[in-house]
Design a protein around this motif. Structure first.
Motif, PDB file in Angstrom:
ATOM      1  N   TRP A   1      42.524  40.568   8.345  1.00 55.87           N
ATOM      2  CA  TRP A   1      42.555  40.845   9.782  1.00 55.87           C
ATOM      3  C   TRP A   1      41.275  40.371  10.460  1.00 55.87           C
ATOM      4  O   TRP A   1      41.309  39.878  11.590  1.00 55.87           O
ATOM      5  N   GLN A   2      40.140  40.508   9.800  1.00 60.02           N
ATOM      6  CA  GLN A   2      38.873  40.041  10.363  1.00 60.02           C
ATOM      7  C   GLN A   2      38.876  38.523  10.536  1.00 60.02           C
ATOM      8  O   GLN A   2      38.478  38.013  11.585  1.00 60.02           O
ATOM      9  N   VAL A   3      39.323  37.801   9.528  1.00 59.92           N
ATOM     10  CA  VAL A   3      39.362  36.338   9.607  1.00 59.92           C
ATOM     11  C   VAL A   3      40.359  35.898  10.671  1.00 59.92           C
ATOM     12  O   VAL A   3      40.104  34.961  11.434  1.00 59.92           O
ATOM     13  N   GLY A   4      41.497  36.571  10.753  1.00 61.66           N
ATOM     14  CA  GLY A   4      42.480  36.244  11.795  1.00 61.66           C
ATOM     15  C   GLY A   4      41.921  36.464  13.190  1.00 61.66           C
ATOM     16  O   GLY A   4      42.129  35.638  14.098  1.00 61.66           O
ATOM     17  N   SER A   5      41.203  37.552  13.376  1.00 68.02           N
ATOM     18  CA  SER A   5      40.571  37.813  14.673  1.00 68.02           C
ATOM     19  C   SER A   5      39.523  36.759  14.989  1.00 68.02           C
ATOM     20  O   SER A   5      39.423  36.281  16.129  1.00 68.02           O
ATOM     21  N   ALA A   6      38.747  36.364  13.989  1.00 69.95           N
ATOM     22  CA  ALA A   6      37.741  35.320  14.195  1.00 69.95           C
ATOM     23  C   ALA A   6      38.408  33.987  14.527  1.00 69.95           C
ATOM     24  O   ALA A   6      37.899  33.230  15.363  1.00 69.95           O
ATOM     25  N   ALA A   7      39.542  33.692  13.912  1.00 70.26           N
ATOM     26  CA  ALA A   7      40.260  32.444  14.205  1.00 70.26           C
ATOM     27  C   ALA A   7      40.716  32.416  15.661  1.00 70.26           C
ATOM     28  O   ALA A   7      40.585  31.397  16.348  1.00 70.26           O
ATOM     29  N   VAL A   8      41.234  33.543  16.131  1.00 69.34           N
ATOM     30  CA  VAL A   8      41.643  33.624  17.535  1.00 69.34           C
ATOM     31  C   VAL A   8      40.439  33.423  18.447  1.00 69.34           C
ATOM     32  O   VAL A   8      40.501  32.683  19.437  1.00 69.34           O
ATOM     33  N   LEU A   9      39.325  34.045  18.097  1.00 71.94           N
ATOM     34  CA  LEU A   9      38.115  33.908  18.913  1.00 71.94           C
ATOM     35  C   LEU A   9      37.566  32.479  18.884  1.00 71.94           C
ATOM     36  O   LEU A   9      37.048  31.995  19.890  1.00 71.94           O
ATOM     37  N   VAL A  10      37.681  31.786  17.749  1.00 74.35           N
ATOM     38  CA  VAL A  10      37.247  30.387  17.673  1.00 74.35           C
ATOM     39  C   VAL A  10      38.092  29.529  18.601  1.00 74.35           C
ATOM     40  O   VAL A  10      37.567  28.672  19.329  1.00 74.35           O
ATOM     41  N   VAL A  11      39.403  29.747  18.618  1.00 71.35           N
ATOM     42  CA  VAL A  11      40.281  28.997  19.513  1.00 71.35           C
ATOM     43  C   VAL A  11      39.927  29.284  20.969  1.00 71.35           C
ATOM     44  O   VAL A  11      39.842  28.366  21.796  1.00 71.35           O
ATOM     45  N   VAL A  12      39.693  30.554  21.285  1.00 71.84           N
ATOM     46  CA  VAL A  12      39.322  30.924  22.653  1.00 71.84           C
ATOM     47  C   VAL A  12      37.985  30.297  23.036  1.00 71.84           C
ATOM     48  O   VAL A  12      37.835  29.736  24.130  1.00 71.84           O
ATOM     49  N   ALA A  13      37.004  30.351  22.131  1.00 69.46           N
ATOM     50  CA  ALA A  13      35.684  29.779  22.410  1.00 69.46           C
ATOM     51  C   ALA A  13      35.768  28.272  22.611  1.00 69.46           C
ATOM     52  O   ALA A  13      35.135  27.717  23.509  1.00 69.46           O
ATOM     53  N   ALA A  14      36.569  27.595  21.782  1.00 72.40           N
ATOM     54  CA  ALA A  14      36.718  26.148  21.934  1.00 72.40           C
ATOM     55  C   ALA A  14      37.415  25.803  23.243  1.00 72.40           C
ATOM     56  O   ALA A  14      37.079  24.804  23.892  1.00 72.40           O
ATOM     57  N   THR A  15      38.352  26.629  23.654  1.00 70.59           N
ATOM     58  CA  THR A  15      39.052  26.395  24.920  1.00 70.59           C
ATOM     59  C   THR A  15      38.129  26.632  26.106  1.00 70.59           C
ATOM     60  O   THR A  15      38.105  25.838  27.055  1.00 70.59           O
ATOM     61  N   ILE A  16      37.362  27.705  26.062  1.00 68.98           N
ATOM     62  CA  ILE A  16      36.472  28.034  27.185  1.00 68.98           C
ATOM     63  C   ILE A  16      35.368  27.005  27.321  1.00 68.98           C
ATOM     64  O   ILE A  16      35.020  26.577  28.429  1.00 68.98           O
ATOM     65  N   THR A  17      34.788  26.591  26.197  1.00 71.30           N
ATOM     66  CA  THR A  17      33.695  25.620  26.256  1.00 71.30           C
ATOM     67  C   THR A  17      34.184  24.198  26.453  1.00 71.30           C
ATOM     68  O   THR A  17      33.375  23.293  26.675  1.00 71.30           O
ATOM     69  N   GLY A  18      35.495  24.003  26.339  1.00 74.39           N
ATOM     70  CA  GLY A  18      36.053  22.656  26.520  1.00 74.39           C
ATOM     71  C   GLY A  18      35.786  21.750  25.342  1.00 74.39           C
ATOM     72  O   GLY A  18      35.870  20.534  25.458  1.00 74.39           O
ATOM     73  N   ARG A  19      35.481  22.329  24.182  1.00 74.90           N
ATOM     74  CA  ARG A  19      35.153  21.533  23.004  1.00 74.90           C
ATOM     75  C   ARG A  19      36.290  21.599  22.012  1.00 74.90           C
ATOM     76  O   ARG A  19      36.238  22.285  21.008  1.00 74.90           O
ATOM     77  N   HIS A  20      37.358  20.896  22.270  1.00 76.58           N
ATOM     78  CA  HIS A  20      38.462  20.816  21.329  1.00 76.58           C
ATOM     79  C   HIS A  20      39.101  19.446  21.445  1.00 76.58           C
ATOM     80  O   HIS A  20      38.880  18.706  22.379  1.00 76.58           O
ATOM     81  N   ASP A  21      39.910  19.098  20.439  1.00 77.57           N
ATOM     82  CA  ASP A  21      40.572  17.793  20.452  1.00 77.57           C
ATOM     83  C   ASP A  21      41.648  17.761  21.514  1.00 77.57           C
ATOM     84  O   ASP A  21      42.439  18.681  21.641  1.00 77.57           O
ATOM     85  N   ARG A  22      41.695  16.683  22.248  1.00 71.91           N
ATOM     86  CA  ARG A  22      42.717  16.538  23.290  1.00 71.91           C
ATOM     87  C   ARG A  22      43.664  15.404  22.991  1.00 71.91           C
ATOM     88  O   ARG A  22      44.392  14.957  23.846  1.00 71.91           O
ATOM     89  N   ASP A  23      43.660  14.902  21.758  1.00 68.65           N
ATOM     90  CA  ASP A  23      44.525  13.770  21.434  1.00 68.65           C
ATOM     91  C   ASP A  23      45.892  14.203  20.963  1.00 68.65           C
ATOM     92  O   ASP A  23      46.705  13.388  20.576  1.00 68.65           O
ATOM     93  N   ALA A  24      46.216  15.470  20.964  1.00 67.49           N
ATOM     94  CA  ALA A  24      47.517  15.948  20.501  1.00 67.49           C
ATOM     95  C   ALA A  24      48.531  15.920  21.615  1.00 67.49           C
ATOM     96  O   ALA A  24      48.333  15.969  22.751  1.00 67.49           O
TER      97      ALA A  24
END
Length: 104
Positions: A81-104
């Motif tokens: 559950w901790q790793v799953g929560s961290a994964a969600v937070l990583v996705v949110v952080a990448a979305t907020i900071t605009g640092r994610h792949d956009r080639d999909a």
């Protein structure tokens, strides 16, 4: 000396759980900085522990346990559950900071 070790263990735990969260997050999330990975790991560890405790409580074999001591021995499901929560937070952080792949 107790406070220093608490901080060190929290940062190391955040680093490990943050990297595991990055590994299981969908897509490429390697563009967020290391400090943000640690923050996502620390917050993910706390949120995951809280959610696990809120849903499942303390097991019957550990009377008197609390949010961080839900069962005897290693509680692997709480760490999932901790790793799953961290994964969600990583996705949110990448979305907020605009640092994610956009080639999909």
């Amino acid at each position: 000396m107790g406070l220093i070790w608490t901080v060190v263990v929290t940062v190391v735990l955040g680093l490990v759980i943050g990297f595991l969260g990055k590994a299981v997050a969908p897509g490429s999330r390697d563009n967020i900085p290391l400090w943000l990975t640690v923050v996502c790991g620390v917050v993910g560890a706390f949120v995951g522990s809280y959610l696990y405790y809120a849903v499942f409580g303390v097991s019957g074999n550990n009377p008197g346990g609390d949010m961080y001591d839900t069962s005897r021995g290693m509680d692997w499901w709480r760490h999932v559950w901790q790793v799953g929560s961290a994964a969600v937070l990583v996705v949110v952080a990448a979305t907020i900071t605009g640092r994610h792949d956009r080639d999909a």
